[in-house]
Design a protein around this motif. Sequence first.
Motif, short mmCIF file in Angstrom:
data_model
loop_
_atom_site.label_atom_id
_atom_site.label_comp_id
_atom_site.label_asym_id
_atom_site.label_seq_id
_atom_site.Cartn_x
_atom_site.Cartn_y
_atom_site.Cartn_z
N GLU A 46 72.77 8.75 -17.04
CA GLU A 46 72.49 10.18 -17.20
C GLU A 46 71.07 10.52 -16.74
N ARG A 47 70.95 11.76 -16.26
CA ARG A 47 69.65 12.27 -15.84
C ARG A 47 69.26 13.36 -16.84
N ILE A 48 68.04 13.26 -17.35
CA ILE A 48 67.55 14.28 -18.30
C ILE A 48 66.41 15.02 -17.60
N VAL A 49 66.55 16.34 -17.49
CA VAL A 49 65.55 17.12 -16.74
C VAL A 49 64.92 18.14 -17.68
N LEU A 50 63.58 18.14 -17.73
CA LEU A 50 62.86 19.17 -18.49
C LEU A 50 62.06 20.02 -17.52
N GLU A 51 62.08 21.34 -17.75
CA GLU A 51 61.33 22.24 -16.89
C GLU A 51 60.42 23.14 -17.74
N PRO A 107 45.59 24.49 -22.01
CA PRO A 107 47.02 24.20 -22.21
C PRO A 107 47.87 25.47 -22.26
N GLY A 108 47.27 26.61 -22.60
CA GLY A 108 48.00 27.86 -22.66
C GLY A 108 48.42 28.37 -21.30
N TYR A 109 47.85 27.84 -20.21
CA TYR A 109 48.22 28.30 -18.87
C TYR A 109 49.60 27.79 -18.44
N GLY A 110 50.13 26.77 -19.12
CA GLY A 110 51.42 26.21 -18.67
C GLY A 110 52.24 25.70 -19.83
N ALA A 111 53.36 25.06 -19.50
CA ALA A 111 54.19 24.38 -20.52
C ALA A 111 54.51 23.01 -19.95
N SER A 112 53.99 21.98 -20.59
CA SER A 112 54.05 20.64 -20.00
C SER A 112 55.39 19.95 -20.23
N ALA A 113 56.13 19.77 -19.12
CA ALA A 113 57.40 19.05 -19.19
C ALA A 113 57.18 17.58 -19.56
N LEU A 114 56.04 17.04 -19.14
CA LEU A 114 55.77 15.63 -19.43
C LEU A 114 55.53 15.42 -20.93
N GLU A 115 54.83 16.35 -21.55
CA GLU A 115 54.63 16.22 -23.00
C GLU A 115 55.96 16.43 -23.74
N GLY A 116 56.79 17.33 -23.23
CA GLY A 116 58.12 17.51 -23.82
C GLY A 116 58.92 16.22 -23.70
N MET A 117 58.79 15.54 -22.55
CA MET A 117 59.55 14.30 -22.35
C MET A 117 59.08 13.21 -23.31
N HIS A 118 57.81 13.26 -23.67
CA HIS A 118 57.31 12.29 -24.66
C HIS A 118 58.11 12.42 -25.96
N GLY A 119 58.35 13.67 -26.37
CA GLY A 119 59.15 13.91 -27.58
C GLY A 119 60.59 13.45 -27.38
N VAL A 120 61.13 13.70 -26.18
CA VAL A 120 62.52 13.30 -25.91
C VAL A 120 62.66 11.77 -25.95
N VAL A 153 68.47 15.90 -27.10
CA VAL A 153 67.45 16.20 -26.09
C VAL A 153 66.96 17.64 -26.28
N ARG A 154 67.89 18.57 -26.52
CA ARG A 154 67.50 19.98 -26.69
C ARG A 154 66.65 20.16 -27.93
N GLN A 155 67.04 19.50 -29.02
CA GLN A 155 66.25 19.63 -30.27
C GLN A 155 64.84 19.09 -30.08
N ALA A 180 62.79 21.44 -27.86
CA ALA A 180 62.39 22.68 -28.56
C ALA A 180 61.27 22.39 -29.56
N ALA A 181 61.35 21.22 -30.20
CA ALA A 181 60.30 20.86 -31.17
C ALA A 181 58.97 20.63 -30.46
N ALA A 182 59.02 20.10 -29.22
CA ALA A 182 57.78 19.82 -28.49
C ALA A 182 57.15 21.12 -27.99
N ASP A 183 57.95 22.01 -27.43
CA ASP A 183 57.44 23.28 -26.90
C ASP A 183 58.64 24.19 -26.61
N PRO A 184 58.79 25.26 -27.37
CA PRO A 184 59.99 26.11 -27.21
C PRO A 184 60.09 26.77 -25.84
N ARG A 185 58.99 26.74 -25.06
CA ARG A 185 59.07 27.37 -23.73
C ARG A 185 59.76 26.44 -22.71
N LEU A 186 59.97 25.17 -23.07
CA LEU A 186 60.59 24.23 -22.11
C LEU A 186 62.09 24.39 -22.10
#
Length: 391
Positions: free
Chosen positions: A182-187, A196-209, A279-281, A284-290
């Motif tokens: 499986e491929r898991i993609v975060l955007e 940090p407020g200028y963006g939403a880090s997919a890499l930090e979200g992936m850390h949570g995943v 993965v979704r939970q 969302a816990a890492a950053d709801p904008r992802l």
Amino acid sequence: MLDLLPSIRALIATPSISSPDPALDLGNRAVIDRLAEWLSDAGWKVALQVVAAQPAKVNLIATLGRGSRGLLLAGHTDTVTVDGARWQHDPFGGQVVGDRIYGLGTADMKAFFALVLEATRGLDPARLAQPLLLLATADEETSMAGARALLGTDYLRCARYAVIGEPTGLRPVRLHKGVLMERIVLEGHAGHSSDPGYGASALEGMHGVIGELLAWRGELQRRHRDERFGVPVPTLNLGCLHGGSSPNRICAACELQIDLRTTPAMDLVALRQTLLQRVRQATAAADPRLRARCEPISAGVPAFEAPLGSALVQAIEQLTGASATAASFATEAPFLHQLGLEPCVIGPGRTELAHQPDEYLELAALQPTIELLRGLIDRFCVQPEEQRAQP
Ligand SMILES: [Zn+2]
């Protein structure tokens, strides 16, 4: 009819590489055409099934004799890709050195078809109380599209038992694990790293995943332990991770690829649902904008387990003197099982040599394979009284 070694060599000399990369993929048509000619000459009735509307990818189904509840001898005609620089022998040469014949597909598993032809040479179809079938598939090494294409068809309707001639060192295999890739993609969004407020880090979200996936793996391993396997738990491998472009930019997108090897008690559809949910939970816990999504890299292969007391497994155990075991690799067995057949995996050649440079088959394995096949044909096609007695 050709002799055994020249037939093996002719199959090895006919490349049939499968690859997800279209530049490397050759299809299996040339091998199928050769087998079709040999089988027709030997009196088999041959049917071809084009797979996924690609004329270069073909399944062959051949039948000898008539009736129902027959024996199917099955295998794939494609091979993996070859890295010629790592081979000392010509991968398409079929060179014999000492007690070995070298070449891509010697063990995995073109030689099996030549062995079936040798084992059935001169066999009079009139002697068969139940039919003998041969199946030669496409694309086993990549998508298993050949075996999948048989689902919903009646090409194998007159078969009851299936021997899959994958290399097992002539030891029967009655169960193997399944596999999901499986491929898991975060955007998120890119932005200047200074705030940090200028963006939403997919890499930090992936850390949570990733943390969530490792916790899930632990739960699956506690719940689905199966001591019959060499690795007695389901595995989840974090295979590769790609994301971001620069140290001073917030990472906009990140992709993780995983492989999950399942035990027979696990359901692939339910696993995919749980994966997506977790993965979704975690995202969302890492950053709801992802945003998160999961995609299959291939359709997945379920685990396989032959029924306890399988007449075919018992016959193979008696004929080889080896007790049935579990394998770590996946085969086409679950698809044949879905078609109502009772499969067992057994073939010549050592599993660990498959997909390796200088793949070879020991010549000493040829005669025992021919004898095993003849023994099975005798029990399941020529004199199948025991099977007829069963409902
Ligand atoms: Zn194989």
